[in-house]
Design a protein around this motif. Structure first.
Motif, PDB file in Angstrom:
ATOM      1  N   LEU A  67       0.852  -1.189   0.000  1.00 11.94           N
ATOM      2  CA  LEU A  67       0.000   0.000   0.000  1.00 11.94           C
ATOM      3  C   LEU A  67       0.890   1.242   0.000  1.00 11.94           C
ATOM      4  N   PRO A  68       0.487   2.288  -0.723  1.00 11.72           N
ATOM      5  CA  PRO A  68       1.254   3.538  -0.637  1.00 11.72           C
ATOM      6  C   PRO A  68       1.291   4.021   0.816  1.00 11.72           C
ATOM      7  N   LYS A  69       2.456   4.486   1.259  1.00  8.37           N
ATOM      8  CA  LYS A  69       2.639   4.887   2.661  1.00  8.37           C
ATOM      9  C   LYS A  69       1.600   5.915   3.107  1.00  8.37           C
ATOM     10  N   ALA A  70       1.307   6.876   2.252  1.00  8.57           N
ATOM     11  CA  ALA A  70       0.320   7.903   2.605  1.00  8.57           C
ATOM     12  C   ALA A  70      -1.054   7.279   2.834  1.00  8.57           C
ATOM     13  N   ASP A  71      -1.421   6.294   1.999  1.00  9.28           N
ATOM     14  CA  ASP A  71      -2.713   5.613   2.157  1.00  9.28           C
ATOM     15  C   ASP A  71      -2.760   4.820   3.459  1.00  9.28           C
ATOM     16  N   LEU A  72      -1.662   4.120   3.764  1.00  9.65           N
ATOM     17  CA  LEU A  72      -1.600   3.334   4.997  1.00  9.65           C
ATOM     18  C   LEU A  72      -1.660   4.251   6.214  1.00  9.65           C
ATOM     19  N   ASP A  73      -0.905   5.349   6.186  1.00  7.08           N
ATOM     20  CA  ASP A  73      -0.918   6.302   7.308  1.00  7.08           C
ATOM     21  C   ASP A  73      -2.311   6.877   7.518  1.00  7.08           C
ATOM     22  N   ALA A  74      -2.984   7.236   6.426  1.00 11.77           N
ATOM     23  CA  ALA A  74      -4.346   7.773   6.520  1.00 11.77           C
ATOM     24  C   ALA A  74      -5.299   6.728   7.083  1.00 11.77           C
ATOM     25  N   LEU A  75      -5.150   5.493   6.642  1.00 18.35           N
ATOM     26  CA  LEU A  75      -6.001   4.408   7.119  1.00 18.35           C
ATOM     27  C   LEU A  75      -5.827   4.197   8.626  1.00 18.35           C
ATOM     28  N   LEU A  76      -4.581   4.210   9.079  1.00 19.61           N
ATOM     29  CA  LEU A  76      -4.301   3.996  10.504  1.00 19.61           C
ATOM     30  C   LEU A  76      -4.854   5.123  11.378  1.00 19.61           C
ATOM     31  N   LYS A  77      -5.098   6.300  10.790  1.00 25.81           N
ATOM     32  CA  LYS A  77      -5.625   7.446  11.549  1.00 25.81           C
ATOM     33  C   LYS A  77      -7.149   7.515  11.513  1.00 25.81           C
ATOM     34  N   ASP A  78      -7.785   6.763  10.617  1.00 22.81           N
ATOM     35  CA  ASP A  78      -9.245   6.783  10.456  1.00 22.81           C
ATOM     36  C   ASP A  78      -9.814   5.497  11.053  1.00 22.81           C
ATOM     37  N   LYS A  79     -10.182   5.583  12.338  1.00 24.48           N
ATOM     38  CA  LYS A  79     -10.589   4.385  13.070  1.00 24.48           C
ATOM     39  C   LYS A  79     -11.772   3.665  12.426  1.00 24.48           C
ATOM     40  N   ALA A  80     -12.751   4.401  11.938  1.00 23.98           N
ATOM     41  CA  ALA A  80     -13.937   3.770  11.331  1.00 23.98           C
ATOM     42  C   ALA A  80     -13.548   3.005  10.061  1.00 23.98           C
ATOM     43  N   LYS A  81     -12.761   3.636   9.194  1.00 26.22           N
ATOM     44  CA  LYS A  81     -12.350   2.974   7.957  1.00 26.22           C
ATOM     45  C   LYS A  81     -11.424   1.797   8.266  1.00 26.22           C
ATOM     46  N   LEU A  82     -10.518   1.995   9.223  1.00 23.83           N
ATOM     47  CA  LEU A  82      -9.598   0.930   9.616  1.00 23.83           C
ATOM     48  C   LEU A  82     -10.365  -0.280  10.148  1.00 23.83           C
TER      49      LEU A  82
END
Length: 150
Positions: A67-82
């Protein structure tokens, strides 16, 4: 001294005999650091340590690295999406490789994944690279790609 050694051996044996749930099993495997961190960030540790049984299609650290690092970082910060992504990797019940049948299966997230057994087991096209890591409350099948719900 002999009693102390015996007591120590008994204590060590009881620790070794303790059950391992899917979270402890993933931690012990060593190649699911990102997955375990994501499960912790989503607040799903207690759920996956629960009675179950669960079948977890577990992406490796290498799968998360795709996964692109920016996408992974964003995912880890969005609890609902994660939470949605992680629960999309979990199926209720313990399903071992020998029991996998081709077709759609409902995930804990509510969506469906498509299982295939042609040329090896796949989940939405992700290859199962190691199957049947059995835990006390389910099973883990290692996959090479992170699954994204639609």
């Amino acid at each position: 001294m002999k009693k102390l050694l015996i007591a120590g051996a008994i204590a060590l044996a009881s620790v070794a005999a303790q059950a391992k749930d899917v979270v402890d099993t993933a931690v012990a495997a060593g190649n699911f650091k990102t997955l375990v961190a994501a499960v912790q960030a989503a607040g799903l540790v207690d759920t996956l340590k629960g009675k179950g049984p669960f079948t977890v299609f577990a992406p490796t650290d290498e799968a998360f690295a795709k996964l692109p690092k920016a996408d992974l970082d964003a995912l880890l910060k969005d609890k609902a999406k994660l939470t949605a992504v992680l629960t999309y990797h979990v199926v209720a019940g313990q399903v071992l490789a020998k029991d996998i049948k081709p077709g759609k299966v409902k995930t804990v997230q509510g969506g469906e994944v498509t299982l295939s057994t042609t040329g090896g087991v796949t989940v939405n096209g992700a290859k199962v690279i190691k199957a049947d890591i059995v835990a006390d409350n389910g099973a883990i099948h290692v996959i090479d790609t992170v699954l994204m719900p639609k």
